[in-house]
Design a protein around this motif. Structure first.
Motif, PDB file in Angstrom:
ATOM      1  N   UNK A  57      30.492  -8.963  18.804  1.00  0.00           N
ATOM      2  CA  UNK A  57      29.445  -7.933  18.698  1.00  0.00           C
ATOM      3  C   UNK A  57      29.905  -6.620  18.252  1.00  0.00           C
ATOM      4  N   UNK A  58      31.148  -6.388  18.656  1.00  0.00           N
ATOM      5  CA  UNK A  58      31.598  -5.086  18.488  1.00  0.00           C
ATOM      6  C   UNK A  58      32.169  -5.185  16.690  1.00  0.00           C
ATOM      7  N   UNK A  59      32.500  -6.290  16.288  1.00  0.00           N
ATOM      8  CA  UNK A  59      32.679  -6.651  14.881  1.00  0.00           C
ATOM      9  C   UNK A  59      31.512  -6.526  13.925  1.00  0.00           C
ATOM     10  N   UNK A  60      30.265  -6.834  14.407  1.00  0.00           N
ATOM     11  CA  UNK A  60      28.904  -6.929  13.936  1.00  0.00           C
ATOM     12  C   UNK A  60      28.738  -5.404  13.582  1.00  0.00           C
ATOM     13  N   UNK A  61      28.710  -4.534  14.879  1.00  0.00           N
ATOM     14  CA  UNK A  61      28.519  -3.364  15.155  1.00  0.00           C
ATOM     15  C   UNK A  61      29.410  -2.394  13.814  1.00  0.00           C
ATOM     16  N   UNK A  62      30.581  -2.698  13.889  1.00  0.00           N
ATOM     17  CA  UNK A  62      31.432  -1.758  13.065  1.00  0.00           C
ATOM     18  C   UNK A  62      30.855  -2.174  11.502  1.00  0.00           C
ATOM     19  N   UNK A  63      30.750  -3.173  11.386  1.00  0.00           N
ATOM     20  CA  UNK A  63      30.207  -3.682   9.693  1.00  0.00           C
ATOM     21  C   UNK A  63      28.927  -2.849   9.676  1.00  0.00           C
ATOM     22  N   UNK A  64      27.977  -2.878  10.475  1.00  0.00           N
ATOM     23  CA  UNK A  64      26.800  -2.147  10.494  1.00  0.00           C
ATOM     24  C   UNK A  64      26.822  -0.551  10.230  1.00  0.00           C
ATOM     25  N   UNK A  65      27.979   0.108  10.861  1.00  0.00           N
ATOM     26  CA  UNK A  65      28.320   1.363  10.938  1.00  0.00           C
ATOM     27  C   UNK A  65      28.841   1.697   9.553  1.00  0.00           C
ATOM     28  N   UNK A  66      29.863   0.747   8.968  1.00  0.00           N
ATOM     29  CA  UNK A  66      30.383   0.843   7.612  1.00  0.00           C
ATOM     30  C   UNK A  66      29.241   1.249   6.577  1.00  0.00           C
ATOM     31  N   UNK A  67      28.351   0.297   6.662  1.00  0.00           N
ATOM     32  CA  UNK A  67      27.380   0.312   5.638  1.00  0.00           C
ATOM     33  C   UNK A  67      26.444   1.787   5.895  1.00  0.00           C
ATOM     34  N   UNK A  68      26.088   2.364   6.992  1.00  0.00           N
ATOM     35  CA  UNK A  68      25.560   3.323   7.278  1.00  0.00           C
ATOM     36  C   UNK A  68      26.363   4.523   6.959  1.00  0.00           C
ATOM     37  N   UNK A  69      27.827   4.310   6.844  1.00  0.00           N
ATOM     38  CA  UNK A  69      28.682   5.547   6.448  1.00  0.00           C
ATOM     39  C   UNK A  69      28.642   5.588   4.928  1.00  0.00           C
ATOM     40  N   UNK A  70      28.350   4.616   4.218  1.00  0.00           N
ATOM     41  CA  UNK A  70      28.420   4.408   2.836  1.00  0.00           C
ATOM     42  C   UNK A  70      27.248   5.223   2.447  1.00  0.00           C
ATOM     43  N   UNK A  71      26.002   5.020   3.056  1.00  0.00           N
ATOM     44  CA  UNK A  71      24.912   5.645   2.801  1.00  0.00           C
ATOM     45  C   UNK A  71      24.789   6.863   3.081  1.00  0.00           C
TER      46      UNK A  71
END
Length: 201
Positions: A150-164
């Motif tokens: 779950x944490x890994x999936x959240x991290x990926x999601x935040x990485x995408x948001x950081x790019x945006x």
């Protein structure tokens, strides 16, 4: 004016990244729901309380607010939660004879799945036959793996948001996201340590 036929709304199939972990956790719950396995000492009173597999798993999932995207998983867990103290409740019978055919089929499939963790538990050539003997090890490990994923999936999601946020030059959002990211990295590190391996960041 002729009305155009409306296409039926097809239910969008949601992919569940936690399918494997959830199936394994549910299978354990179905088989060992009322089994008293965990002795946990109260920090204030120092009284040692014994908890069932059901109480342990459901409280762990609730504490972290982990909710499945699979409605069948949610239904099964909600029913189990209501019946935690009900000694008459037999999850295997209840779910395999469930009036909702999808749920009874799902439960039957889970119970027919072979125990796949056994390789991990063969210590120095000594093979541990029954999972019921190692529930005190197995159940926390499954829960930690589920949380870690779950944490890994959240991290990926935040990485995408950081790019945006970077693209939009939104420095306030950036700081907020980086903060969340760092906090999750700490959680990930402690979960990994509990599982007995270090993550390479």
């Amino acid at each position: 004016k002729a009305s155009t036929p409306v296409a039926p709304v097809t239910e969008k199939k949601v992919t569940n990244p936690f399918e494997t972990e959830e199936r394994e956790i549910l299978r354990i719950l179905l088989k060992y729901f009322h089994q008293e396995v965990f002795k946990i000492e109260d920090e204030e009173t120092h009284q040692v309380n014994t908890y069932t597999v059901g109480v342990y798993v459901i409280s762990e999932l609730q504490n972290d607010g982990l909710v499945s995207v699979n409605p069948k998983v949610r239904t099964i867990l909600e029913t189990m939660e209501v019946n935690l103290e009900n000694k008459e409740f037999d999850p295997v019978r209840y779910f395999t004879h469930h009036p909702d055919n999808e749920i009874s089929q799902y439960a039957s499939n889970l119970l027919s799945e072979k125990y796949i963790e056994s390789k991990r538990w063969s210590k120095a050539g000594a093979f541990i036959e029954t999972e019921s003997e190692i529930l005190y090890l197995l159940v926390p490990k499954l829960i930690q793996e589920y949380k870690l994923k779950n944490v890994k999936v959240l991290l990926k999601d935040i990485e995408q948001q950081i790019k945006v946020a970077t693209k939009n030059n939104d420095s306030e959002k950036m700081m907020e996201l980086l903060n969340q990211y760092q906090n999750l990295k700490v959680v990930m590190k402690s979960l990994s340590e509990l599982l007995g391996f270090r993550t390479i960041s």
